[in-house]
Design a protein around this motif. Structure first.
Motif, short mmCIF file in Angstrom:
data_model
loop_
_atom_site.label_atom_id
_atom_site.label_comp_id
_atom_site.label_asym_id
_atom_site.label_seq_id
_atom_site.Cartn_x
_atom_site.Cartn_y
_atom_site.Cartn_z
N PRO A 100 -25.59 18.22 44.57
CA PRO A 100 -26.24 17.15 45.62
C PRO A 100 -25.06 16.60 46.46
CG PRO A 100 -26.71 16.79 43.15
CD PRO A 100 -25.67 17.81 43.26
N LEU A 101 -25.43 16.05 47.32
CA LEU A 101 -24.41 15.19 48.55
C LEU A 101 -24.01 14.03 47.96
CD1 LEU A 101 -26.80 15.15 51.59
CD2 LEU A 101 -24.95 16.67 51.42
N GLU A 102 -22.66 13.82 48.25
CA GLU A 102 -21.99 12.48 48.09
C GLU A 102 -21.90 11.79 49.32
OE1 GLU A 102 -18.43 13.15 45.82
OE2 GLU A 102 -17.37 13.29 47.88
N PHE A 103 -21.93 10.35 48.92
CA PHE A 103 -22.00 9.55 50.24
C PHE A 103 -20.55 8.70 50.35
CE2 PHE A 103 -26.43 10.12 49.46
CZ PHE A 103 -26.77 10.55 50.66
N ARG A 104 -19.76 8.65 51.35
CA ARG A 104 -18.49 8.27 51.73
C ARG A 104 -18.41 7.11 52.46
NH1 ARG A 104 -15.42 13.98 52.00
NH2 ARG A 104 -15.83 14.75 50.02
N PRO A 105 -17.92 6.03 52.40
CA PRO A 105 -17.97 4.96 53.18
C PRO A 105 -17.28 5.38 54.40
CG PRO A 105 -17.07 4.24 51.06
CD PRO A 105 -17.10 5.50 51.10
N TRP A 106 -18.00 4.88 55.72
CA TRP A 106 -17.37 4.86 56.97
C TRP A 106 -17.45 3.75 57.68
CZ3 TRP A 106 -20.00 3.75 61.56
CH2 TRP A 106 -19.28 4.53 62.81
N VAL A 107 -16.47 3.67 58.56
CA VAL A 107 -16.29 2.63 59.61
C VAL A 107 -15.82 3.21 61.04
CG1 VAL A 107 -15.65 0.77 57.96
CG2 VAL A 107 -13.68 2.17 58.95
N PRO A 108 -16.07 2.57 61.97
CA PRO A 108 -15.65 3.15 63.29
C PRO A 108 -14.20 3.61 63.28
CG PRO A 108 -17.01 1.40 63.81
CD PRO A 108 -16.83 1.15 62.26
N ASP A 109 -13.80 4.54 63.84
CA ASP A 109 -12.39 5.01 64.11
C ASP A 109 -11.79 5.28 62.65
OD1 ASP A 109 -12.28 4.33 66.53
OD2 ASP A 109 -12.01 2.33 66.33
N ALA A 110 -12.57 5.59 61.66
CA ALA A 110 -12.22 5.97 60.30
C ALA A 110 -11.69 7.39 60.46
CB ALA A 110 -13.29 5.97 59.29
N PRO A 111 -10.77 7.92 59.99
CA PRO A 111 -10.32 9.41 60.04
C PRO A 111 -11.51 10.26 59.35
CG PRO A 111 -9.13 8.31 58.28
CD PRO A 111 -9.84 7.26 58.93
N MET A 112 -11.68 11.47 60.01
CA MET A 112 -12.75 12.18 59.64
C MET A 112 -12.08 13.71 59.40
SD MET A 112 -15.55 10.39 59.64
CE MET A 112 -17.19 11.36 60.45
N GLN A 113 -12.85 14.53 58.84
CA GLN A 113 -12.55 15.74 58.80
C GLN A 113 -13.79 16.87 58.97
OE1 GLN A 113 -10.86 16.32 54.76
NE2 GLN A 113 -13.19 16.69 53.72
N GLU A 114 -13.57 17.97 59.21
CA GLU A 114 -14.58 19.00 59.50
C GLU A 114 -15.02 19.36 58.04
OE1 GLU A 114 -15.29 23.31 61.01
OE2 GLU A 114 -15.05 21.52 62.83
N GLY A 115 -16.52 19.33 57.63
CA GLY A 115 -16.95 19.82 56.22
C GLY A 115 -17.86 20.91 56.56
N ALA A 116 -18.67 21.23 55.55
CA ALA A 116 -19.30 22.30 55.63
C ALA A 116 -20.30 22.40 56.80
CB ALA A 116 -20.33 22.34 54.23
N TYR A 117 -20.56 23.50 57.33
CA TYR A 117 -21.58 23.73 58.53
C TYR A 117 -20.87 23.02 59.64
CZ TYR A 117 -24.54 24.80 54.78
OH TYR A 117 -24.91 25.20 53.57
N GLY A 118 -19.54 22.66 59.75
CA GLY A 118 -19.02 22.07 61.03
C GLY A 118 -19.29 20.72 61.22
N ILE A 119 -19.79 19.89 60.14
CA ILE A 119 -20.15 18.70 60.33
C ILE A 119 -19.03 17.74 59.91
CG2 ILE A 119 -21.85 16.65 59.59
CD1 ILE A 119 -23.75 19.23 58.62
N GLN A 120 -18.88 16.68 60.78
CA GLN A 120 -17.63 15.84 60.52
C GLN A 120 -18.15 14.95 59.22
OE1 GLN A 120 -14.62 15.35 62.24
NE2 GLN A 120 -15.36 17.33 62.61
N GLU A 121 -17.21 14.58 58.54
CA GLU A 121 -17.33 13.63 57.19
C GLU A 121 -16.26 12.85 57.17
OE1 GLU A 121 -18.44 16.77 54.44
OE2 GLU A 121 -16.45 16.88 53.39
N PRO A 122 -16.49 11.68 56.30
CA PRO A 122 -15.06 10.96 55.89
C PRO A 122 -14.37 11.63 54.87
CG PRO A 122 -17.20 9.73 55.78
CD PRO A 122 -17.48 11.24 56.18
N LEU A 123 -12.86 11.28 55.00
CA LEU A 123 -11.98 12.10 54.15
C LEU A 123 -12.40 11.71 52.55
CD1 LEU A 123 -8.57 11.23 55.82
CD2 LEU A 123 -9.86 13.19 55.94
N PRO A 124 -11.84 12.63 51.63
CA PRO A 124 -12.32 12.45 50.24
C PRO A 124 -11.82 11.11 49.65
CG PRO A 124 -11.93 14.60 50.51
CD PRO A 124 -11.25 13.97 51.94
N GLY A 125 -12.32 10.41 49.03
CA GLY A 125 -11.88 9.08 48.35
C GLY A 125 -13.03 8.36 47.62
N ALA A 126 -13.18 7.11 48.05
CA ALA A 126 -14.48 6.45 47.24
C ALA A 126 -15.58 7.05 47.78
CB ALA A 126 -14.18 4.97 47.88
#
Length: 207
Positions: A100-126
């Protein structure tokens, strides 16, 4: 416009037709459609939160959305507005194949990384558990059955949340051209959404 799907269809050509129909939209249609969907979502969430407060229960406070791929409706201006209003906004992250997917908090200008399939996602953490999930939707039926991209991530995620007893609402986000004919038969593992939102309105109705 509806996209035909009969018993002779299989998943690959169906998704191909849906992608082509979506790609055929011009920029003006995309801009107008995105604005209409963001407006309807903003109003629905505001009314749902107000109704919940009046009833003495919590309204949508953790909203899971998505980072748009090419040709997908772009909700990011609304996500920023919600985050600035104190609503927790989250984005999905792929943990691994078959999970299953996990959901990570996001705010504008939060650092992101490229995940699976080239989709941007928040950095690992909470991580958070959403009570409203906005699901990117390639195709949809009049009963809010969803056709996604074939990886099964959302079906697994929604099933896992239901099994764990979490209460949540699902809204598919789709272009009107993704509407399937009534002959569409969902796969056994497909999880029906509570509603689908298109530029033309709610299908079958607002949740």
């Amino acid at each position: 416009m509806t996209t035909k799907n009969t018993l002779k269809d299989n998943a690959v050509p169906l998704r191909k037709r849906l992608r082509e129909a979506r790609a055929s939209l011009n920029e003006a249609q995309r801009q107008r459609g995105g604005l209409l969907m963001r407006g309807r979502l903003f109003t629905w969430v505001a009314l749902a939160r107000e109704a919940a407060r009046n009833a003495g229960r919590p309204g949508p406070s953790v909203i899971a959305a998505y980072w748009p791929l090419q040709d997908e409706p772009d909700l990011r201006p609304l996500l920023a507005q919600w985050a600035e209003a104190g609503i927790t906004v989250a984005l999905p992250a792929v943990r691994g194949a078959g999970q299953p997917l996990e959901f990570r908090p996001w705010v504008p200008d939060a650092p992101m990384q490229e995940g699976a399939y080239g989709i941007q996602e928040p950095l690992p953490g909470a991580t958070v558990i959403p009570d409203l999930i906005l699901v990117p939707t390639l195709g949809y039926s009049g009963q809010a059955d969803r056709v996604g991209y074939g990886g099964g991530y959302y079906d697994r995620t929604l099933s896992a949340l239901k099994t764990a007893g979490h209460a949540f609402t699902t809204i598919g986000i789709a272009w009107t051209v993704g509407r399937l004919e009534d002959t569409h038969i969902p796969e056994a593992h497909d999880v029906r959404l509570d509603a689908v939102l298109t530029p033309d309105g709610w299908v079958p109705k607002a949740p």
